[in-house]
Design a protein around this motif. Structure first.
Motif, PDB file in Angstrom:
ATOM      1  N   LEU A  36       0.830  -1.211   0.000  1.00 54.82           N
ATOM      2  CA  LEU A  36       0.000   0.000   0.000  1.00 54.82           C
ATOM      3  C   LEU A  36       0.862   1.257   0.000  1.00 54.82           C
ATOM      4  N   THR A  38       3.527   1.695  -1.682  1.00 57.82           N
ATOM      5  CA  THR A  38       3.857   1.987  -3.082  1.00 57.82           C
ATOM      6  C   THR A  38       2.784   2.893  -3.683  1.00 57.82           C
ATOM      7  N   LEU A  39       1.532   2.521  -3.422  1.00 58.37           N
ATOM      8  CA  LEU A  39       0.422   3.335  -3.928  1.00 58.37           C
ATOM      9  C   LEU A  39       0.460   4.734  -3.322  1.00 58.37           C
ATOM     10  N   ALA A  40       0.764   4.809  -2.030  1.00 64.51           N
ATOM     11  CA  ALA A  40       0.782   6.102  -1.352  1.00 64.51           C
ATOM     12  C   ALA A  40       1.866   7.025  -1.928  1.00 64.51           C
ATOM     13  N   ILE A  42       3.094   6.848  -5.038  1.00 60.42           N
ATOM     14  CA  ILE A  42       2.625   7.250  -6.371  1.00 60.42           C
ATOM     15  C   ILE A  42       1.627   8.404  -6.240  1.00 60.42           C
TER      16      ILE A  42
END
Lengths: 79, 345
Positions: A36, A38-40, A42
């Motif tokens: 998660l 990684t998403l944050a 991005i």
């Protein structure tokens, strides 16, 4: 756009205290790191800097400095 | 009462299942599959070759065997083309009537209309009634609403072959009991385990469940920082006999359907699509989540394949009737739906 500012935003994105992060921290070795984050990261790059960082960029990075280099170079290219 | 274990490999039982269960309601495609005139999906089930097409009078289904020399009119799969046999150009109208046949002797044509089948639609999903009656779909919209699945154009689609009876694939996705044992590289790291919180509901031909992670693994807050409509959950719906839908975290939708090949071989066609909350995110996030969802699904399906095929092999050996557990209530519900339709199978 400063390194300190970036570290603060990076820390906020991955939910750690900014004073625990330095440029040479290997962020994927942090105990709290998960997919998660990684998403944050991005989302942070998009919202705070208006640049696209991909999952592959993060996968290829080891330290906070690596991400900073990607974000700052993309910001420079966008100008 | 459970389905007799002999029903998982007997060709005679399989043939009767095609005539009863799969003739009642069969997934035909989504709105995205039939968006434009002449969009088609052609499928084969048992001895029936059928094509479902977007015509000027809606989505219609016809026998897919040309009245001339029995060639398939639409080749297997999907696409967009006129309703015309590729062999000698015999063309068909929106009602399945032969519309044009080059260079023919009209006196030699006795059959001039393809057989047709009713198609029902609900929530953007189309179902086929191979038995001749319009499939009942009155629970479909509710099950989509309960699970938050909004079918959309897929960003990925694939097919996986399984050496097992179709019912084993159904049963496998109707319980979360196996998650901790089988899905060490997919569901478990995503927070969904055999001991997660689980609720389910069963209808006349549908069922659905919601799985939530244990409190310690709950990432709802982190997910909501990315997308306010997201959450940390896995919701799964089943539309008897062949269709599955799921909603992961309010972001990624999954649709799959079983295509029974014979008593011990089943094809699983699956696709992934974005749910509205994901579509609202920046492109880089959407791209990453799509890639993650593809990798996750491929991993989970590969993990399941080993076990469902192991079940098939066990069923072909000497063994015992199944002993369903409380966590497998949706399987018991499926067995009840099956047995209610196949009392004499």
């Amino acid at each position: 756009m400063t390194i300190d500012d970036f570290i603060e935003k990076f820390a906020f994105a991955i939910e750690v205290e900014a004073d625990t992060l330095t440029l040479d921290i290997r962020f994927k070795e942090l105990p709290s790191w998960d997919s998660l984050n990684t998403l944050a990261v991005i989302a942070m790059a998009d919202a705070d800097y208006g640049v696209t960082v991909t999952g592959r960029d993060i996968e290829a990075s080891t330290t906070v400095a690596d991400i900073w280099a990607i974000v700052s170079s993309k910001c420079a290219a966008a100008k | 009462m459970s389905i007799d274990r002999r029903c998982y490999g007997d060709p005679g039982v399989f043939a009767r299942e095609l005539e009863t269960i799969f003739a009642e309601r069969l997934f035909a495609g989504t709105q995205a599959d039939f968006a434009r005139p002449d969009d088609y999906r052609s499928l084969r089930i048992g001895r029936k070759a059928v094509t479902i097409r977007r015509t000027r009078s809606g989505v219609r289904a016809f026998d897919n065997v040309c009245l001339h020399r029995n060639a398939l009119i639409d080749l297997p799969g999907c696409g967009n083309r006129p309703f015309r046999c590729g062999y000698h150009g015999w063309s068909y109208a929106d009602d399945g009537a032969l519309a044009a046949a080059p260079l023919v002797d009209k006196a030699s044509i006795a059959r001039c209309r393809l057989g047709s089948y009713p198609v029902s639609e609900s929530g953007g999903l189309h179902f086929l009634g191979l038995g001749g009656a319009a499939p009942v779909v009155d629970e479909v919209a509710q099950v989509l609403a309960d699970t938050g699945v909004v079918p959309d154009t897929p960003f990925h689609a694939a097919v996986m072959e399984h050496a097992c009876n179709w019912k084993l694939l159904v049963e496998n996705v109707l319980e979360g009991y196996h998650l901790s044992f089988v899905h060490g590289d997919s569901f478990r790291p995503a927070g969904f385990t055999s001991t997660g919180r689980y609720a389910w509901h069963g209808g006349r031909y549908t069922s659905w469940n919601e799985m939530l992670p244990a409190d310690a693994a709950d990432k709802t807050a982190a997910l909501r920082r990315l997308a306010s409509q997201a959450g940390h959950f896995y919701r799964h719906a089943y539309v008897f006999p062949d269709l599955f839908l799921s909603n992961t975290n309010g972001l990624v939708g999954f649709l799959s359907h079983v295509i029974p090949v014979d008593a011990t071989r089943t094809r699983l066609a699956w696709r992934l699509f974005e749910l509205p909350a994901l579509k609202a995110l920046p492109p880089a996030l959407r791209q990453h989540m799509q890639e993650e969802a593809i990798a996750f699904t491929q991993q989970a399906l590969a993990e399941d394949k080993v076990l469902v095929e192991a079940c098939q092999q066990g069923l072909e050996a000497d063994g015992f009737e199944v002993q369903l557990q409380p966590q497998e209530a949706r399987i018991a519900h499926f067995h009840a739906l099956y047995l209610a339709r196949t009392n004499d199978v």
